[in-house]
Design an enzyme around this catalytic site. Structure first.
Site: not given
Length: 575
Positions: A299, A332, A415
């Protein structure tokens, strides 16, 4: 008897001399002088008295006969009206203090002789020091009966200075020598002419020193108190201020400390800036090898999947462009690569299966684009089934993660960054947070920009390593599968096998792992390798935590009975 030789006789003193020479007090053991009394008779027919102890100067002419001398001494001598040429007077005696009352002409102390009970009167010393004697003082000669009594001298009458005796025809001149010192008059009520004042009392030097020390201590105390009050009130004395500071000391830190871990890991952590498709984002990644491969979250780079730009910034500030190598939505994860960059610092990879709850961890990232941010915490839990994504609505962007939970602060921008163990090895990839008030997983809990509340989640590095290798080698990642379609609307406990699959296909794939193990539509799977699952998402998470080809034991209920079925995981191509 007149044998033609001169005879020397002591003659009585003149009234002035008698007044000037007081009689000493009554005799006791310390006072050999006797009180005045009747003079002894002198036999004028006898030879002359022995010569005195001193030797007077001889007269120029012989004196009168003894009889004539006695008659002249008995008669009172009139005071001449006119005195002849005075002879050189002797040196005047220093003035002495006047008595407080008239002296006793009989030379007796008040109230008679001291009794046996009274102490002896003290010795009276002369008021002025007497000159050094040149010759021995003569003994007092006996006074004839016809000698007149000395005239008293009143307190208001000054004592006349000694005058030179007027020589008379046939008189013997007085001896020329030092005048004997005058003795003080004993007076119990006052100081007489010869009283000696008591010695002055000397002041104690010790007392003066003590007083001086006390005064000095008082003065210094007052001054010190004033200075202290001024410093406290005004914050110090005016002038240049130089604050105390410790020296730099050693900058080395223990290798297993947070500072030591961060120092070794920061050169291998990068910040990613991605733009494309009308959107932009910031995330974190870390170097996998010397060829420039960098692992991050899907993402983070999803906006650049078609034709976007990816810029990598290293901890030293150096930047480089990167290209997308591969990504996988279900895990992910994504891999990008930089080229023509030297001095890369790949991070060592650990083993997430060896992690235990409570182990210390360190997270590094760029929260809110603040690069090289280091936070620390512990592993709060393991095998937390979480899902992230789902913004597309068709479920194609949902990721399933059997995550490590940590309380190390993780915020938007962390992230893709590494989660390190106590030895600086990567044990997870920071991917999601649970936001306060949010209902979803992922950064911001459903897309919001909430901050950390101590619930962060990381993809275990064992899973990330396998996916990264597949993305680097093939550009795609494979997913383990059991070959069934799940009923995601089931609200009971466990994961229920649907009655039909998507587009009306069978719920149990024919020839697949589940079909071979004997699973049927409607079966409810409750455990995977003995671990409880409560819904379909948890079952997917547990399956994807393994590799294709791994053998699993499934516990299920069918018609009220509990059954166990063993199967081998299949493989499916990820997206």
């Amino acid at each position: 008897m007149d044998d033609g030789k001169p005879n020397w006789w002591s003659r009585p003193s003149t009234p002035p001399e008698a007044a000037r020479i007081p009689t000493p007090p009554p005799a006791e053991e310390d006072f050999p002088l006797q009180a005045p009394g009747p003079a002894p008779k002198v036999d004028m027919t006898k030879d002359a008295a022995p010569a005195p102890a001193f030797s007077p100067e001889p007269a120029s002419a012989p004196g009168p006969a003894p009889e004539a001398a006695a008659e002249q001494a008995a008669e009172p001598r009139p005071r001449p009206e006119a005195e002849p040429e005075p002879q050189p007077a002797p040196e005047p005696v220093a003035a002495r203090p006047q008595p407080l009352h008239e002296p006793d002409e009989y030379r007796t102390p008040p109230y008679g002789e001291p009794g046996p009970w009274a102490p002896a009167p003290p010795v009276q010393h002369p008021a002025a020091p007497a000159p050094a004697p040149q010759t021995a003082a003569p003994h007092p000669a006996p006074v004839p009966h016809s000698a007149p009594a000395p005239q008293p001298v009143t307190a208001h009458q000054p004592v006349p200075a000694p005058q030179a005796a007027v020589p008379q025809q046939g008189a013997v001149p007085p001896p020329q020598g030092p005048v004997p010192p005058a003795w003080g008059q004993y007076d119990p009520w006052g100081a007489g002419p010869g009283a000696v004042p008591p010695p002055a009392r000397k002041k104690s030097r010790r007392g003066l020193a003590l007083v001086g020390a006390l005064a000095f201590a008082l003065l210094t105390g007052v001054i010190g108190g004033g200075v202290g009050a001024y410093v406290e009130r005004n914050g110090g004395i005016a002038g240049t201020i130089e604050l105390p500071q410790s020296d730099a000391g050693t900058t080395d830190r223990a290798p297993d400390s947070v500072a030591g871990i961060a120092a070794r890991a920061l050169p291998g952590v990068v910040t990613l800036h991605v733009s494309g498709g009308g959107s932009a984002g910031t995330g974190t990644g870390f170097v996998l090898d010397n060829r420039g491969h960098i692992l991050t979250n899907n993402h983070v780079v999803d906006a650049a999947s078609a034709s976007g730009d990816i810029t990598v910034t290293f901890s030293s500030g150096e930047t480089a462009s990167a290209k997308l190598i591969g990504k996988d939505t279900g895990y992910d994860l994504a891999v990008v690569q930089v080229t023509r960059v030297t001095g890369l610092k790949p991070l060592p990879l650990g083993n997430s299966d060896a992690v235990r709850v409570g182990d210390p961890v360190v997270a590094i990232g760029a929260p809110f684009d603040l690069s090289n941010t280091v936070t620390s915490g512990i592993i709060s839990a393991k095998e937390r089934p979480i899902t992230a994504g789902g913004e597309k609505g068709d479920g194609s962007d949902i990721s399933y993660v059997d995550a490590l939970q940590t309380d190390a602060p993780i915020n938007p921008g962390n992230s893709g960054g590494p989660l390190l163990d106590g030895k600086g090895r990567v044990i997870g990839i920071n991917s999601a947070i649970r936001a306060a008030g949010g209902s979803g997983d992922g950064e911001g809990g459903g897309g919001g920009q909430a901050g950390s509340i101590g619930l962060g989640f990381a993809i275990p590095i064992n899973q990330g390593k396998r996916v990264a290798e597949e993305l680097i080698n093939t550009g795609k990642a494979t997913h383990p599968v059991i070959g069934v379609s799940l009923d995601m609307q089931f609200t009971g406990d466990g994961a229920r096998v649907g009655d039909k699959g998507k587009d009306g296909t069978p719920a149990v794939t024919p020839g697949g792992p589940a079909a071979k193990a004997g699973l049927r539509p409607g079966d409810v799977i409750t455990k995977v390798d003995g671990q409880r699952v409560h819904n379909g998402e948890e079952l997917i998470v547990k399956i994807r935590a393994h590799r294709p080809g791994d053998a699993l034991a499934l516990t299920l209920t069918r018609g009220g009975r509990e059954l166990i079925r063993n199967l081998t995981l299949g493989s499916a191509q990820g997206g």
